[in-house]
Design an enzyme around this catalytic site. Structure first.
Site, PDB file in Angstrom:
ATOM      1  CB  CYS A   1     -98.273  69.077 -22.776  1.00  0.00           C
ATOM      2  SG  CYS A   1     -97.387  69.631 -21.330  1.00  0.00           S
TER       3      CYS A   1
ATOM      4  CD  GLU B   1    -109.404  72.773 -20.078  1.00  0.00           C
ATOM      5  OE1 GLU B   1    -108.192  72.634 -20.319  1.00  0.00           O
ATOM      6  OE2 GLU B   1    -110.159  73.475 -20.762  1.00  0.00           O
TER       7      GLU B   1
END
Length: 370
Positions: free
Chosen positions: A343, A93
């Site tokens: 994150c 990703e």
């Protein structure tokens, strides 16, 4: 036996010049092709109009420019973009985060990760393999092509790179460094060393190599103020402890582009977010005389994790203590929650080695069916 074609995408300027010399061509043609690929986004040799017909024919015989397939992409309401990119039966990703005056691309370096930090969703996948230099730089190539337009609200321009995606980039040094060379080449993306940041969990020998061979900005995933806790949540600390890590950081700060090191510190409730932890962190960094900025990252829970995100009050208290003691401290904003891009969520669905490929193929099938 037919020789495999060379993928020019992952060759930095010196490597592509060496390739052209090896096939009897001049260096300036290599620079022309390099610029076509990265500056102009052209991957069809026949579309490179300043190359002679014979050279284009030779390149089609001996070389290729292969871009990985984007399995799917998503855009968040806050402007964050995420791509799932096919890398030969597995997927990585890439995330783009727009902010006022800048756009940061978070780039992956491995399929999975070798380090198995206890709080990291990527580590739960296990480790598959390193990405090639072409697969690393392809993430920027894809983003730059996709984000070349503005939607009227967000300016989608990549101004900064952070090697903070899936994987430990210093465990893939031989491929990450050439890819970063391309990012910083004026014939390609033209980013400065200050705008390209590599984040490491602490592969100490490679920090010295990075300073010598690249010198990009350095961020260190510290996450704990002492060896006992860091051994538990960042296992590589058992091999390279905090003293060794901070010694390398001190030298890097002296010779690197920023004259300081950014320390990332993921805050987990009742694990490392107590005021005593902040006190210990301040004492640690001051005693080692490492010029430091601190980036606090509130933990983003994912399925199956035992860790929790601290309350805003605890986060604020930790930040205030660090600032009061003279450290420039930021709290990372949570971005892209609606597309699992924040994150700590870079793995998307938490996949272990046994089901990664099956889930990937299912997503690929679902995408093709739509």
């Amino acid at each position: 036996m037919q020789q495999d074609k060379v993928n020019l995408l992952g060759l930095n300027q010196k490597a592509i010049e060496d390739f052209f010399i090896s096939i009897g061509e001049k260096k300036f043609h290599a620079r022309q092709v390099f610029k076509w690929i990265h500056k102009k986004g052209v991957i069809d040799f026949d579309a490179m109009t300043d190359l002679g017909k014979n050279l284009r024919h030779k390149l089609k015989e001996k070389a290729q420019i292969t871009i990985p397939k984007v399995v799917f992409s998503k855009a968040s309401k806050d402007g964050t973009h995420k791509w799932l990119i096919d890398v030969g039966g597995s997927a990585v990703e890439t995330v783009f985060i727009p902010e006022e005056g800048r756009g940061t691309l978070c780039v992956s370096s491995q399929v999975g990760c070798t380090l198995n930090c206890s709080f990291c969703s990527t580590g739960k996948q296990g480790f598959n393999r390193n990405l090639s230099a072409a697969e690393v730089i392809a993430q920027l190539w894809i983003a730059a092509r996709t984000l070349s337009k503005t939607d009227g609200e967000h300016d989608f321009t990549v101004t900064n790179i952070v090697m903070m995606g899936m994987g430990e980039p210093l465990m893939n040094f031989e491929n990450v460094v050439p890819a970063m060379d391309i990012m910083m080449d004026d014939l390609a993306y033209g980013l400065s060393r200050r705008k390209v940041t590599l984040s490491t969990s602490g592969v100490v020998p490679r920090i010295y190599d990075l300073l010598e061979q690249s010198g990009v900005s350095l961020a260190v995933s510290l996450h704990a103020p002492n060896d006992m806790l860091r051994n538990e949540i960042v296992p590589i600390n058992k091999k390279y402890n905090i003293d060794e890590l901070l010694e390398a950081c001190k030298l890097y700060a002296q010779k690197g582009p920023h004259k300081h090191i950014t320390f990332e510190y993921t805050l987990m409730e009742e694990v490392n977010d107590n005021l005593s932890d902040a006190e210990e962190l301040v004492a640690l960094l001051k005693s080692r005389e490492v010029p430091a900025k601190i980036n606090l990252i509130p933990f983003n829970p994912y399925p199956g994790t035992p860790y929790k995100k601290p309350s805003n009050n605890r986060i604020h208290r930790f930040k205030e203590f660090l600032q009061h003691n003279g450290f420039v401290t930021t709290v990372r904003k949570t971005r892209g929650d609606d597309i699992d891009a924040a994150c700590g969520q870079l793995a998307g669905d938490v996949m272990d080695k046994t089901n990664r490929k099956q889930r990937y193929l299912k997503k690929l099938g679902d995408t093709n069916a739509n």
